[in-house]
Design a protein around this motif. Structure first.
Motif, PDB file in Angstrom:
ATOM      1  N   GLY A  37      46.326  38.315  28.672  1.00  0.00           N
ATOM      2  CA  GLY A  37      45.971  36.919  28.454  1.00  0.00           C
ATOM      3  C   GLY A  37      47.180  36.084  28.089  1.00  0.00           C
ATOM      4  O   GLY A  37      47.159  35.323  27.134  1.00  0.00           O
ATOM      5  N   VAL A  38      48.249  36.236  28.861  1.00  0.00           N
ATOM      6  CA  VAL A  38      49.536  35.601  28.582  1.00  0.00           C
ATOM      7  C   VAL A  38      49.418  34.093  28.397  1.00  0.00           C
ATOM      8  O   VAL A  38      50.029  33.519  27.501  1.00  0.00           O
ATOM      9  N   CYS A  39      48.616  33.435  29.218  1.00  0.00           N
ATOM     10  CA  CYS A  39      48.533  31.970  29.164  1.00  0.00           C
ATOM     11  C   CYS A  39      47.585  31.476  28.071  1.00  0.00           C
ATOM     12  O   CYS A  39      47.428  30.275  27.890  1.00  0.00           O
ATOM     13  N   GLY A  40      46.940  32.391  27.365  1.00  0.00           N
ATOM     14  CA  GLY A  40      46.071  32.002  26.262  1.00  0.00           C
ATOM     15  C   GLY A  40      44.744  31.399  26.677  1.00  0.00           C
ATOM     16  O   GLY A  40      44.070  30.767  25.882  1.00  0.00           O
ATOM     17  N   GLY A  41      44.369  31.573  27.926  1.00  0.00           N
ATOM     18  CA  GLY A  41      43.067  31.074  28.367  1.00  0.00           C
ATOM     19  C   GLY A  41      43.121  29.809  29.181  1.00  0.00           C
ATOM     20  O   GLY A  41      42.093  29.195  29.439  1.00  0.00           O
ATOM     21  N   SER A  42      44.309  29.403  29.626  1.00  0.00           N
ATOM     22  CA  SER A  42      44.411  28.154  30.384  1.00  0.00           C
ATOM     23  C   SER A  42      44.270  28.352  31.896  1.00  0.00           C
ATOM     24  O   SER A  42      44.510  27.426  32.662  1.00  0.00           O
ATOM     25  N   CYS A  43      43.894  29.558  32.311  1.00  0.00           N
ATOM     26  CA  CYS A  43      43.603  29.832  33.728  1.00  0.00           C
ATOM     27  C   CYS A  43      44.862  29.738  34.586  1.00  0.00           C
ATOM     28  O   CYS A  43      44.815  29.312  35.724  1.00  0.00           O
ATOM     29  N   ASP A  44      46.016  30.143  34.021  1.00  0.00           N
ATOM     30  CA  ASP A  44      47.281  30.016  34.734  1.00  0.00           C
ATOM     31  C   ASP A  44      47.929  31.327  35.142  1.00  0.00           C
ATOM     32  O   ASP A  44      48.768  31.329  36.031  1.00  0.00           O
ATOM     33  N   CYS A  45      47.574  32.459  34.508  1.00  0.00           N
ATOM     34  CA  CYS A  45      48.390  33.658  34.721  1.00  0.00           C
ATOM     35  C   CYS A  45      47.690  34.804  35.451  1.00  0.00           C
ATOM     36  O   CYS A  45      48.347  35.622  36.058  1.00  0.00           O
ATOM     37  N   GLY A  46      46.398  34.918  35.330  1.00  0.00           N
ATOM     38  CA  GLY A  46      45.675  36.010  35.976  1.00  0.00           C
ATOM     39  C   GLY A  46      45.767  37.346  35.264  1.00  0.00           C
ATOM     40  O   GLY A  46      45.268  38.347  35.765  1.00  0.00           O
ATOM     41  N   THR A  47      46.400  37.394  34.097  1.00  0.00           N
ATOM     42  CA  THR A  47      46.550  38.671  33.386  1.00  0.00           C
ATOM     43  C   THR A  47      45.284  39.105  32.661  1.00  0.00           C
ATOM     44  O   THR A  47      45.265  40.171  32.045  1.00  0.00           O
ATOM     45  N   CYS A  48      44.230  38.330  32.766  1.00  0.00           N
ATOM     46  CA  CYS A  48      42.938  38.702  32.164  1.00  0.00           C
ATOM     47  C   CYS A  48      41.899  39.008  33.242  1.00  0.00           C
ATOM     48  O   CYS A  48      40.700  38.982  32.992  1.00  0.00           O
ATOM     49  N   HIS A  49      42.368  39.356  34.425  1.00  0.00           N
ATOM     50  CA  HIS A  49      41.521  39.649  35.586  1.00  0.00           C
ATOM     51  C   HIS A  49      40.613  40.844  35.301  1.00  0.00           C
ATOM     52  O   HIS A  49      41.072  41.898  34.882  1.00  0.00           O
ATOM     53  N   VAL A  50      39.328  40.649  35.530  1.00  0.00           N
ATOM     54  CA  VAL A  50      38.336  41.716  35.376  1.00  0.00           C
ATOM     55  C   VAL A  50      37.441  41.739  36.608  1.00  0.00           C
ATOM     56  O   VAL A  50      37.354  40.757  37.348  1.00  0.00           O
ATOM     57  N   ILE A  51      36.775  42.867  36.797  1.00  0.00           N
ATOM     58  CA  ILE A  51      35.804  42.995  37.869  1.00  0.00           C
ATOM     59  C   ILE A  51      34.444  43.188  37.213  1.00  0.00           C
ATOM     60  O   ILE A  51      34.228  44.160  36.484  1.00  0.00           O
ATOM     61  N   LEU A  93      24.383  37.456  27.589  1.00  0.00           N
ATOM     62  CA  LEU A  93      25.256  38.388  28.306  1.00  0.00           C
ATOM     63  C   LEU A  93      25.260  39.781  27.678  1.00  0.00           C
ATOM     64  O   LEU A  93      26.007  40.657  28.118  1.00  0.00           O
ATOM     65  N   ASP A  94      24.421  39.991  26.670  1.00  0.00           N
ATOM     66  CA  ASP A  94      24.359  41.293  25.990  1.00  0.00           C
ATOM     67  C   ASP A  94      24.182  42.415  27.015  1.00  0.00           C
ATOM     68  O   ASP A  94      23.269  42.380  27.829  1.00  0.00           O
ATOM     69  N   GLY A  95      25.119  43.366  26.997  1.00  0.00           N
ATOM     70  CA  GLY A  95      25.076  44.479  27.935  1.00  0.00           C
ATOM     71  C   GLY A  95      25.975  44.296  29.153  1.00  0.00           C
ATOM     72  O   GLY A  95      26.075  45.196  29.975  1.00  0.00           O
ATOM     73  N   LEU A  96      26.619  43.124  29.269  1.00  0.00           N
ATOM     74  CA  LEU A  96      27.517  42.872  30.397  1.00  0.00           C
ATOM     75  C   LEU A  96      28.492  44.025  30.550  1.00  0.00           C
ATOM     76  O   LEU A  96      29.049  44.518  29.569  1.00  0.00           O
ATOM     77  N   THR A  97      28.694  44.454  31.785  1.00  0.00           N
ATOM     78  CA  THR A  97      29.633  45.531  32.081  1.00  0.00           C
ATOM     79  C   THR A  97      30.714  45.003  33.015  1.00  0.00           C
ATOM     80  O   THR A  97      30.412  44.319  33.995  1.00  0.00           O
ATOM     81  N   LEU A  98      31.956  45.311  32.678  1.00  0.00           N
ATOM     82  CA  LEU A  98      33.071  44.921  33.513  1.00  0.00           C
ATOM     83  C   LEU A  98      34.158  45.984  33.467  1.00  0.00           C
ATOM     84  O   LEU A  98      34.192  46.811  32.570  1.00  0.00           O
ATOM     85  N   THR A  99      35.030  45.927  34.455  1.00  0.00           N
ATOM     86  CA  THR A  99      36.154  46.849  34.565  1.00  0.00           C
ATOM     87  C   THR A  99      37.434  46.028  34.544  1.00  0.00           C
ATOM     88  O   THR A  99      37.515  44.985  35.205  1.00  0.00           O
ATOM     89  N   LEU A 100      38.436  46.497  33.805  1.00  0.00           N
ATOM     90  CA  LEU A 100      39.725  45.824  33.806  1.00  0.00           C
ATOM     91  C   LEU A 100      40.399  46.063  35.149  1.00  0.00           C
ATOM     92  O   LEU A 100      40.489  47.204  35.611  1.00  0.00           O
ATOM     93  N   ALA A 101      40.844  45.005  35.777  1.00  0.00           N
ATOM     94  CA  ALA A 101      41.546  45.119  37.054  1.00  0.00           C
ATOM     95  C   ALA A 101      42.934  45.702  36.821  1.00  0.00           C
ATOM     96  O   ALA A 101      43.490  45.591  35.713  1.00  0.00           O
ATOM     97  N   GLU A 102      43.482  46.297  37.847  1.00  0.00           N
ATOM     98  CA  GLU A 102      44.843  46.810  37.752  1.00  0.00           C
ATOM     99  C   GLU A 102      45.799  45.661  37.456  1.00  0.00           C
ATOM    100  O   GLU A 102      45.616  44.556  37.968  1.00  0.00           O
ATOM    101  N   ALA A 103      46.790  45.938  36.630  1.00  0.00           N
ATOM    102  CA  ALA A 103      47.778  44.909  36.292  1.00  0.00           C
ATOM    103  C   ALA A 103      48.554  44.533  37.532  1.00  0.00           C
ATOM    104  O   ALA A 103      48.918  45.384  38.337  1.00  0.00           O
ATOM    105  N   ALA A 104      48.786  43.237  37.679  1.00  0.00           N
ATOM    106  CA  ALA A 104      49.518  42.754  38.870  1.00  0.00           C
ATOM    107  C   ALA A 104      50.992  43.004  38.735  1.00  0.00           C
ATOM    108  O   ALA A 104      51.556  43.138  37.728  1.00  0.00           O
TER     109      ALA A 104
END
Length: 104
Positions: A37-51, A93-104
């Motif tokens: 989460g390098v950009c802190g949530g400003s939708c600029d970096c993609g380091t918080c990519h999940v599936i 969203l209780d129970g939401l399941t996600l996978t961390l995407a591979e780091a770019a």
């Protein structure tokens, strides 16, 4: 207690306690499961990519144009790829399941 289910990059499952109103990125960072989460949530970096698990993908709000543009910059995305900084946790969203995407 609301639960967020996460599969990390090593394939390990984690059950995280989620907090109403927090960005999913913040929850993942606090539990140190591998999101930068390098950009802190400003939708600029993609380091918080999940599936997002398929059964949950349509329950989430549609991504905004900024999120779609940021995802388009990533080398590999899936049909249910999202930026976790753009998903605000709520108890429905209780129970939401996600996978961390591979780091770019």
């Amino acid at each position: 207690m609301a639960v967020l289910n996460v599969i990390d990059r090593q394939g390990l499952s984690h059950e995280l306690e989620a907090v109403e109103g927090w960005r999913i990125m913040e929850i993942l960072r606090d539990y140190k499961v591998g999101i930068e989460g390098v950009c802190g949530g400003s939708c600029d970096c993609g380091t918080c990519h999940v599936i997002v698990a398929q059964e949950w993908a349509e329950r989430l709000p549609e991504p905004r144009d900024e999120e779609i543009d940021a995802l388009d910059e990533l080398p590999l995305i899936e049909a249910t790829s999202r930026l976790s900084c753009q998903i605000i946790w709520s108890d429905h969203l209780d129970g939401l399941t996600l996978t961390l995407a591979e780091a770019a």
